[in-house]
Write a protein that holds these residues in place. Structure first.
Motif, PDB file in Angstrom:
ATOM      1  N   GLY A 277       0.502  -1.417  -0.132  1.00 15.17           N
ATOM      2  CA  GLY A 277      -0.332  -0.247   0.404  1.00 15.17           C
ATOM      3  C   GLY A 277       0.936   1.043  -0.476  1.00 15.17           C
ATOM      4  O   GLY A 277       0.521   1.696  -0.910  1.00 15.17           O
TER       5      GLY A 277
ATOM      6  N   GLY B 147       1.810   1.773  -3.498  1.00 12.39           N
ATOM      7  CA  GLY B 147       1.082   2.498  -4.424  1.00 12.39           C
ATOM      8  C   GLY B 147       0.830   3.847  -4.384  1.00 12.39           C
ATOM      9  O   GLY B 147       0.514   4.620  -5.058  1.00 12.39           O
ATOM     10  N   PHE B 148       0.429   4.193  -2.836  1.00 10.23           N
ATOM     11  CA  PHE B 148      -0.081   5.525  -2.642  1.00 10.23           C
ATOM     12  C   PHE B 148       1.163   7.004  -3.372  1.00 10.23           C
ATOM     13  O   PHE B 148       1.180   7.832  -3.925  1.00 10.23           O
TER      14      PHE B 148
ATOM     15  N   GLN C 113       1.578   7.334  -6.504  1.00 11.31           N
ATOM     16  CA  GLN C 113       0.828   8.082  -7.791  1.00 11.31           C
ATOM     17  C   GLN C 113       1.211   9.776  -6.668  1.00 11.31           C
ATOM     18  O   GLN C 113       0.801  10.165  -7.528  1.00 11.31           O
TER      19      GLN C 113
ATOM     20  N   VAL D 219      -7.750   0.876   1.533  1.00 10.52           N
ATOM     21  CA  VAL D 219      -7.037  -0.132   0.466  1.00 10.52           C
ATOM     22  C   VAL D 219      -6.543  -1.027   0.792  1.00 10.52           C
ATOM     23  O   VAL D 219      -6.190  -1.911   0.466  1.00 10.52           O
ATOM     24  N   ASN D 220      -5.639  -0.763   1.850  1.00 13.85           N
ATOM     25  CA  ASN D 220      -4.782  -2.020   2.567  1.00 13.85           C
ATOM     26  C   ASN D 220      -5.710  -2.620   3.515  1.00 13.85           C
ATOM     27  O   ASN D 220      -5.427  -3.468   3.403  1.00 13.85           O
TER      28      ASN D 220
ATOM     29  N   GLU E  37       5.174  -1.767 -10.196  1.00 13.19           N
ATOM     30  CA  GLU E  37       4.466  -0.740  -8.895  1.00 13.19           C
ATOM     31  C   GLU E  37       4.794   0.424  -9.085  1.00 13.19           C
ATOM     32  O   GLU E  37       4.075   1.357  -8.943  1.00 13.19           O
TER      33      GLU E  37
ATOM     34  N   GLY F 220       1.729   3.172 -11.006  1.00  9.27           N
ATOM     35  CA  GLY F 220       1.928   4.274 -10.026  1.00  9.27           C
ATOM     36  C   GLY F 220       1.897   5.243 -11.071  1.00  9.27           C
ATOM     37  O   GLY F 220       0.974   6.155 -10.472  1.00  9.27           O
TER      38      GLY F 220
ATOM     39  N   VAL G 133      -1.240  -3.043  -7.296  1.00  8.89           N
ATOM     40  CA  VAL G 133      -0.786  -1.995  -6.365  1.00  8.89           C
ATOM     41  C   VAL G 133      -0.725  -1.185  -6.878  1.00  8.89           C
ATOM     42  O   VAL G 133      -1.011  -0.013  -5.426  1.00  8.89           O
TER      43      VAL G 133
ATOM     44  N   THR H 154      -3.378   1.175  -7.350  1.00 10.96           N
ATOM     45  CA  THR H 154      -4.119   1.238  -5.329  1.00 10.96           C
ATOM     46  C   THR H 154      -5.599   0.329  -6.402  1.00 10.96           C
ATOM     47  O   THR H 154      -6.668   0.463  -5.468  1.00 10.96           O
TER      48      THR H 154
ATOM     49  N   SER I   1      -7.364  -2.333  -5.839  1.00  8.72           N
ATOM     50  CA  SER I   1      -7.527  -3.699  -3.918  1.00  8.72           C
ATOM     51  C   SER I   1      -8.105  -4.731  -4.280  1.00  8.72           C
ATOM     52  O   SER I   1      -8.227  -5.379  -3.978  1.00  8.72           O
TER      53      SER I   1
END
Length: 443
Positions: free
Chosen positions: A61, A64-65, A68, A234-235, A289, A293, A372, A375, A377
């Protein structure tokens, strides 16, 4: 695009290859002690896989965050992602240490094996559990570096950790004769050494990002529930997906022990082939990833599609390569893991499954990284639900059609179910690729 992928993937491959190599060294060290030690290290390792895989969202997580945020140049958010992930990692780790005795009792109930094997596995567990803060903290650090498009720092950290771990394990077992506890202590020392190096890189490589962003107001905003809600949503999906992953591998180890201690040792050795392939393939998944992202954050659909296609192309090439290597070198690999001829002989009837692993598994590994980064998920979670249900259905329905008193037939059915599980994960995510990933990069 290939150059960008390789720039990210190669350091990740080096990072990841040190992980199975370390497991191979641990297996090799105890494998020369006794057959019981091979089973014990398999169970001990699986206990921690069951624990740590469930918190894999701290890495996935986070990457991915962060990717982005990096792609859209929201550096404030990139810093917030790191702080959230690291704080949650330490809180979870301290809880695990506090609950170590209930976890040990539950593990003893879950895993099958003789009294001696279980006793050895738990002696390993009670030492290694103290590495939890370092291990989970490193998950957050590694995920953040990958999201920041930097694969080299995790590589150097992983190399450092594994060199320290191997040296300590060899010293404690061979010189000091601390048995399986020496292997566990080597892991504890190495993990805290790696955490120290990781935080050093965060401070001295990315210190500029954090300066001026660590005020009380910034931290309060970062950790308040409204700001963390999407992180947990998401997680949460990744957590449920990982529970299924852990359930499958825990069941394989437990069921192998139920069949016999020898089958437990055999499957522990054969899973090293799977682990080696998966960690190398994950190098390209981590590149996915980072790039997926980044391109979703930048709303660059054309580059996103190109990245996904090139990553899958590399996956198919590596699948062919590993199948050939395993075909010609399968028995040589077994002898690296153990010198117990009885275990090696017992593994021969199952070596053909090793050849099927790359074909069935490559898409699952690569799509995990791609989803991932996006995101996406929920789709990952749902495809894992289906694959896990198929695993248990195939195994238990298959047992109705075989002679369950035959160890060979029962273990072959276990491996067949595992191959179906891997294939279903890749097929399910492939079907949803356009809707779950490509649609997120629309301008």
């Amino acid at each position: 695009m290939n150059r960008k992928i390789l720039k990210l993937a190669l350091p990740n491959i080096i990072t990841n290859i040190t992980v199975p190599l370390l497991g191979m060294v641990d297996t090799s060290i105890v494998g020369h002690l006794s057959e019981n030690h091979i089973g014990a290290i398999a169970i001990g390792t699986q206990i921690f896989n069951l624990i740590y895989w469930n918190f894999g969202f701290l890495r996935m997580g986070t990457s991915g965050f962060t990717a982005q945020a990096y792609g859209s140049r929201r550096l404030d958010e990139a810093v917030r992602v790191f702080l959230r992930a690291f704080a949650i990692a330490i809180a979870i780790a301290l809880t695990l240490i506090a609950l170590q005795y209930p976890i040990a009792l539950l593990s003893e109930a879950i895993f099958n094996g003789s009294h001696n094997v279980i006793a050895l596995a738990l002696s390993y567990f009670f030492v290694r559990i103290w590495a939890a803060p370092a291990t989970l903290g490193l998950y957050a650090i590694k995920g953040w570096f990958i999201g920041m498009q930097n694969s080299k720092l995790p590589m150097w950290i992983a190399i450092f950790i594994n060199v320290v771990n191997i040296i300590c394990s060899l010293l404690f077992v061979i010189v000091f004769h601390w048995d399986i506890r020496g292997v566990a202590l080597g892991t504890v020392i190495a993990q805290y050494s790696g955490l120290t190096v990781g935080l050093y890189f965060v401070v001295f490589r990315y210190g500029k990002l954090f300066r001026g962003r660590l005020s009380r107001a910034f931290l309060a905003d970062t950790l308040q529930w409204s700001s963390m809600r999407r992180f947990f949503r998401v997680n949460g999906d990744i957590f449920l997906r990982t529970i299924c992953l852990a359930a499958v591998f825990t069941f394989i180890t437990s069921e192998s022990g139920r069949i016999s201690d020898q089958i437990l040792a055999v499957d522990a050795l054969l899973l090293q082939f799977f682990t080696l392939f998966s960690y190398i393939m994950d190098g390209f998944a981590y590149a996915g990833e980072s790039l997926v992202g980044r391109y979703i954050g930048a709303r660059d659909r054309r580059s996103l599609v190109s990245a996904v296609r090139h990553i899958l192309g590399w996956g198919m090439t590596l699948t062919l390569l590993f199948t050939v290597i395993y075909f010609f070198g399968g028995e040589d690999f077994l002898r690296l893991f153990s010198d117990k001829q009885s275990v090696i002989d017992a593994a021969h009837p199952y070596l053909f499954w090793v050849l099927i692993v790359p074909v069935c598994g490559f898409a699952a590994f690569l799509f995990d990284g791609i989803f991932v980064g996006a995101t996406a998920s929920k789709t990952m979670r749902d495809s894992m639900f289906v694959a896990t249900a198929l695993f248990f259905a195939i195994y238990y329905l298959g047992r109705q059609m075989i002679d369950t008193t035959s160890q060979e037939q029962t273990n072959n059915m276990l491996w067949l179910a595992f191959m179906v599980y891997l294939s279903a994960r890749g097929i399910g995510q492939g079907i949803m690729l356009r809707k779950a990933v490509y649609s997120k990069a629309q301008s």
